[in-house]
Design a protein around this motif. Structure first.
Motif, mmCIF file in Angstrom:
data_model
loop_
_atom_site.group_PDB
_atom_site.id
_atom_site.type_symbol
_atom_site.label_atom_id
_atom_site.label_comp_id
_atom_site.label_asym_id
_atom_site.label_seq_id
_atom_site.Cartn_x
_atom_site.Cartn_y
_atom_site.Cartn_z
ATOM 1 N N ARG A 208 -6.321 -9.858 -5.249
ATOM 2 C CA ARG A 208 -5.174 -9.874 -3.834
ATOM 3 C C ARG A 208 -4.264 -8.299 -3.538
ATOM 4 O O ARG A 208 -4.274 -8.432 -2.063
ATOM 5 C CB ARG A 208 -5.312 -11.209 -4.007
ATOM 6 N N HIS A 209 -4.479 -7.989 -4.856
ATOM 7 C CA HIS A 209 -3.318 -7.069 -4.484
ATOM 8 C C HIS A 209 -3.959 -5.718 -4.395
ATOM 9 O O HIS A 209 -3.392 -4.907 -4.253
ATOM 10 C CB HIS A 209 -2.600 -6.517 -5.918
ATOM 11 N N ILE A 210 -4.939 -5.708 -4.437
ATOM 12 C CA ILE A 210 -5.891 -4.580 -4.141
ATOM 13 C C ILE A 210 -5.758 -3.831 -2.919
ATOM 14 O O ILE A 210 -5.459 -2.701 -2.555
ATOM 15 C CB ILE A 210 -7.512 -4.315 -3.898
ATOM 16 N N PRO A 211 -5.860 -4.790 -1.452
ATOM 17 C CA PRO A 211 -5.274 -4.071 -0.656
ATOM 18 C C PRO A 211 -3.620 -3.538 -0.446
ATOM 19 O O PRO A 211 -3.671 -2.669 0.424
ATOM 20 C CB PRO A 211 -6.012 -5.587 0.483
ATOM 21 N N THR A 212 -3.391 -4.492 -0.886
ATOM 22 C CA THR A 212 -1.751 -3.948 -1.032
ATOM 23 C C THR A 212 -1.848 -2.173 -1.376
ATOM 24 O O THR A 212 -1.227 -2.047 -0.353
ATOM 25 C CB THR A 212 -0.602 -4.760 -1.598
ATOM 26 N N LEU A 213 -2.058 -2.081 -2.709
ATOM 27 C CA LEU A 213 -2.740 -0.590 -2.763
ATOM 28 C C LEU A 213 -2.842 0.137 -1.710
ATOM 29 O O LEU A 213 -2.585 1.450 -2.080
ATOM 30 C CB LEU A 213 -3.494 -0.473 -4.796
#
Length: 226
Positions: A208-213
């Motif tokens: 779920r952190h990939i879009p944040t990156l």
């Protein structure tokens, strides 16, 4: 490489500055739960052996870390492999690479205190080295079990940024929940009792952190952040 010596290296300092150039940082299984709160945990293969290893994705291209705070350091969990940069286990001792960027910075935390004892920075390094020494073989066994049960699958990562840049990340893997849920109950119970299931869900939940990156890179490319 030199053995660390309190007299010879009394003025040595260790800096976190090289974190800025680390986009994929190896993790051991013990780190999955704290790391998953902040970073995507993905799997890759060693180029020489083909063996799987786990890492925290902190940037989308080499030499890019999108997780640094305004002061250039990680705001959140700092993996052991970053803490021990420049330090290595040599038998019963600690060795250092005197040319490593973490140890050649003018700024940084002192390694030894005024009496020659380990300063807090060195105690953190010692703890990180112990964690890696114990955790690397344990993590290899965990990943080997996942492979035996055919739970590893490639992850498709394609990005399109506002400046027109396209980016595709290849040769990264995650754990297939579909394959996990298709396993016989007895196998799942064995994985549960081994503590593997909580690690699997830490890995799969961390994506779920990939879009944040991607958002942070987009802002950097747009000049909104440095």
């Amino acid at each position: 490489m030199e053995l660390l010596d309190s007299a010879r290296h009394a003025a040595l300092r260790v800096s976190a500055a090289p974190d800025a150039g680390r986009h994929f940082v190896q993790l051991v299984a013990e780190e999955f739960l704290p790391a998953a709160l902040h970073y995507p945990i993905l799997l890759a293969r060693h180029p020489e052996t083909g063996d799987l290893y786990a890492g925290a994705l902190m940037g989308l291209v080499p030499d890019e870390n999108l997780c640094l705070g305004p002061n250039g350091t990680l705001v959140d969990y700092r993996p052991a492999d970053l803490v021990r940069q420049g330090f290595y286990v040599s038998g019963e001792n600690i060795a250092i690479d005197v040319h490593h960027p973490a140890l050649t910075q003018a700024e940084g935390a002192t390694v030894f205190d005024a009496d020659g004892g380990p300063a807090p920075a060195l105690r953190r390094v010692q703890a990180a080295l112990r964690q890696l020494h114990v955790g690397l073989p344990e993590t290899e066994e965990f990943l080997r079990r996942l492979e035996e049960h055919k739970l590893i699958e490639p992850i498709d990562l394609n990005f399109q940024f506002d400046n027109g840049e396209s980016l595709r990340l290849d040769s990264l893997y995650t754990v297939s929940l579909d394959a996990l849920h298709a396993l016989p109950d007895a196998t799942v119970l064995t994985l549960f009792r081994a503590g593997d299931l909580q690690l699997v869900y830490a890995i799969t939940g961390s994506v779920r952190h990939i879009p944040t990156l991607a958002r942070r890179r987009n802002e950097r490319l747009s000049g909104l952040i440095q």
